[in-house]
Motif scaffolding. Structure first.
Motif, PDB file in Angstrom:
ATOM      1  N   HIS A 220       0.839  -1.209   0.000  1.00  0.00           N
ATOM      2  CA  HIS A 220       0.000   0.000   0.000  1.00  0.00           C
ATOM      3  C   HIS A 220       0.865   1.247   0.000  1.00  0.00           C
ATOM      4  N   TYR A 221       1.948   1.226   0.804  1.00  0.00           N
ATOM      5  CA  TYR A 221       2.832   2.396   0.894  1.00  0.00           C
ATOM      6  C   TYR A 221       3.512   2.679  -0.444  1.00  0.00           C
ATOM      7  N   ILE A 222       3.972   1.633  -1.137  1.00  0.00           N
ATOM      8  CA  ILE A 222       4.684   1.835  -2.406  1.00  0.00           C
ATOM      9  C   ILE A 222       3.764   2.480  -3.434  1.00  0.00           C
ATOM     10  N   ARG A 223       2.502   2.057  -3.479  1.00  0.00           N
ATOM     11  CA  ARG A 223       1.544   2.705  -4.390  1.00  0.00           C
ATOM     12  C   ARG A 223       1.348   4.167  -3.996  1.00  0.00           C
ATOM     13  N   PHE A 224       1.286   4.426  -2.699  1.00  0.00           N
ATOM     14  CA  PHE A 224       1.137   5.784  -2.181  1.00  0.00           C
ATOM     15  C   PHE A 224       2.372   6.620  -2.532  1.00  0.00           C
ATOM     16  N   LYS A 225       3.559   6.053  -2.316  1.00  0.00           N
ATOM     17  CA  LYS A 225       4.828   6.745  -2.579  1.00  0.00           C
ATOM     18  C   LYS A 225       4.952   7.151  -4.051  1.00  0.00           C
ATOM     19  N   ASP A 226       4.537   6.258  -4.935  1.00  0.00           N
ATOM     20  CA  ASP A 226       4.698   6.523  -6.365  1.00  0.00           C
ATOM     21  C   ASP A 226       3.838   7.683  -6.848  1.00  0.00           C
ATOM     22  N   ARG A 227       2.837   8.081  -6.077  1.00  0.00           N
ATOM     23  CA  ARG A 227       2.035   9.258  -6.446  1.00  0.00           C
ATOM     24  C   ARG A 227       2.758  10.562  -6.115  1.00  0.00           C
ATOM     25  N   TYR A 228       3.732  10.486  -5.229  1.00  0.00           N
ATOM     26  CA  TYR A 228       4.423  11.693  -4.759  1.00  0.00           C
ATOM     27  C   TYR A 228       5.870  11.805  -5.236  1.00  0.00           C
ATOM     28  N   THR A 229       6.483  10.673  -5.565  1.00  0.00           N
ATOM     29  CA  THR A 229       7.908  10.688  -5.908  1.00  0.00           C
ATOM     30  C   THR A 229       8.161   9.896  -7.173  1.00  0.00           C
ATOM     31  N   ASP A 230       9.341  10.112  -7.736  1.00  0.00           N
ATOM     32  CA  ASP A 230       9.755   9.395  -8.944  1.00  0.00           C
ATOM     33  C   ASP A 230      11.167   8.862  -8.716  1.00  0.00           C
ATOM     34  N   THR A 231      11.302   7.883  -7.825  1.00  0.00           N
ATOM     35  CA  THR A 231      12.596   7.317  -7.484  1.00  0.00           C
ATOM     36  C   THR A 231      12.412   5.893  -7.001  1.00  0.00           C
ATOM     37  N   GLU A 232      13.440   5.089  -7.180  1.00  0.00           N
ATOM     38  CA  GLU A 232      13.399   3.707  -6.708  1.00  0.00           C
ATOM     39  C   GLU A 232      13.699   3.613  -5.219  1.00  0.00           C
ATOM     40  N   LEU A 233      14.151   4.700  -4.612  1.00  0.00           N
ATOM     41  CA  LEU A 233      14.364   4.687  -3.164  1.00  0.00           C
ATOM     42  C   LEU A 233      13.048   4.350  -2.466  1.00  0.00           C
TER      43      LEU A 233
END
Length: 291
Positions: A220-233
């Motif tokens: 769930h967090y990774i889907r959330f993160k991808d809306r805000y950032t553009d990095t593999e970190l």
């Protein structure tokens, strides 16, 4: 400016340590503590040669450390004007025995190296012992306290949800905070519920394992993160840069203060170890997890 003999051998020792691929943190610890010791030898005893250092000088230095306060002595006076140590909250407070023992350990490593190199014939640290310290029982974090801590993060914001997931992952895996913040999304194997930890203290890769609950949270967090950032970190800032250990420690501390809990990432790692043993885990396996 010409180096004194002590300064020359310190530089040589640090080059040796670099060749051994020691961590930057270890190198920094050696350099800082040994520079202060050398400054003491020069200022208090007029010593600049390695073979002039006696066991008594080291014993007197230990007593000197026990008497003086934190940050009251600097290697270069010019740095005092830049760093303003007197503005620190812990300025002039007593140096802990644990810190003094770290200084003693570093001094012993330096002179043992000099002896092995054949630069000194009599080793002044042979009879130097560490001072006794009282081992305090580390307070555990109850499940109620941990849940309350998690509730202090604002899940509706990127950094709030990110910090919550980091805190959960530290508790779930026992990772060090530096290891956790260096992860990328590709390091996670959801099929086997394991994470490849690359940036380790011993510079040897290892796997840690996470629970089914953690797996759902991470997805769930990774889907959330991808809306805000553009990095593999896995845990970046909104600027796509790595989140620093210092920044996370500060935000975790602030969350803890809101509920009257003194908290540090390493306490969560300790809590993982405690919970692992209480739930029937064995010491050998735990040592492999926490290596």
């Amino acid at each position: 400016m010409k180096l004194s003999e002590l300064d020359f051998y310190l530089q040589d020792f640090l080059l040796y340590c670099q060749s051994k691929n020691l961590s930057p943190k270890t190198l920094s610890s050696y350099e800082q503590s040994l520079k202060l010791f050398i400054a003491y030898l020069k200022n208090e005893h007029g010593i600049e040669e390695v073979d002039a250092v006696r066991t008594g000088h080291i014993r007197q230095y230990i007593a000197y450390l026990q008497e003086r306060g934190k940050y009251t002595v600097v290697n270069r006076e010019a740095s005092r004007l830049i760093n303003r140590p007197e503005n620190r909250r812990d300025y002039n407070k007593k140096i802990s025995n644990v810190t003094i023992n770290n200084y003693i350990r570093n001094i012993k490593v330096f002179f043992n190296w000099l002896h092995e190199e054949g630069e000194i014939h009599k080793n002044p640290v042979d009879k130097i012992k560490q001072i006794k310290t009282e081992r305090k029982q580390k307070a555990g974090i109850s499940q109620e306290e941990f849940n309350l801590l998690l509730s202090q993060f604002d899940y509706t914001t990127f950094h709030g949800y990110r910090n919550k997931v980091i805190t959960m992952l530290l508790q779930d895996t026992g990772m060090r905070i530096g290891e956790c913040l260096a992860l990328t999304v590709d390091d996670i194997d959801f099929k086997h519920r394991m994470i490849l930890v690359k940036k380790t203290k011993g510079r040897k890769e290892r796997y840690v394992y996470f629970s089914q609950v953690m797996a759902r949270e991470l997805k769930h967090y990774i889907r959330f993160k991808d809306r805000y950032t553009d990095t593999e970190l896995l845990f970046p800032t909104t600027r796509n840069t790595p989140l620093t250990v210092h920044s996370f420690e500060k935000q975790l501390k602030q969350a803890g203060e809101r509920i009257g809990l003194s908290i540090h990432p390493h306490q969560i790692r300790n809590n993982f170890a405690r919970q692992y043993l209480l739930n029937g885990g064995d010491l050998y396996t735990l040592s492999r997890i926490l290596v």
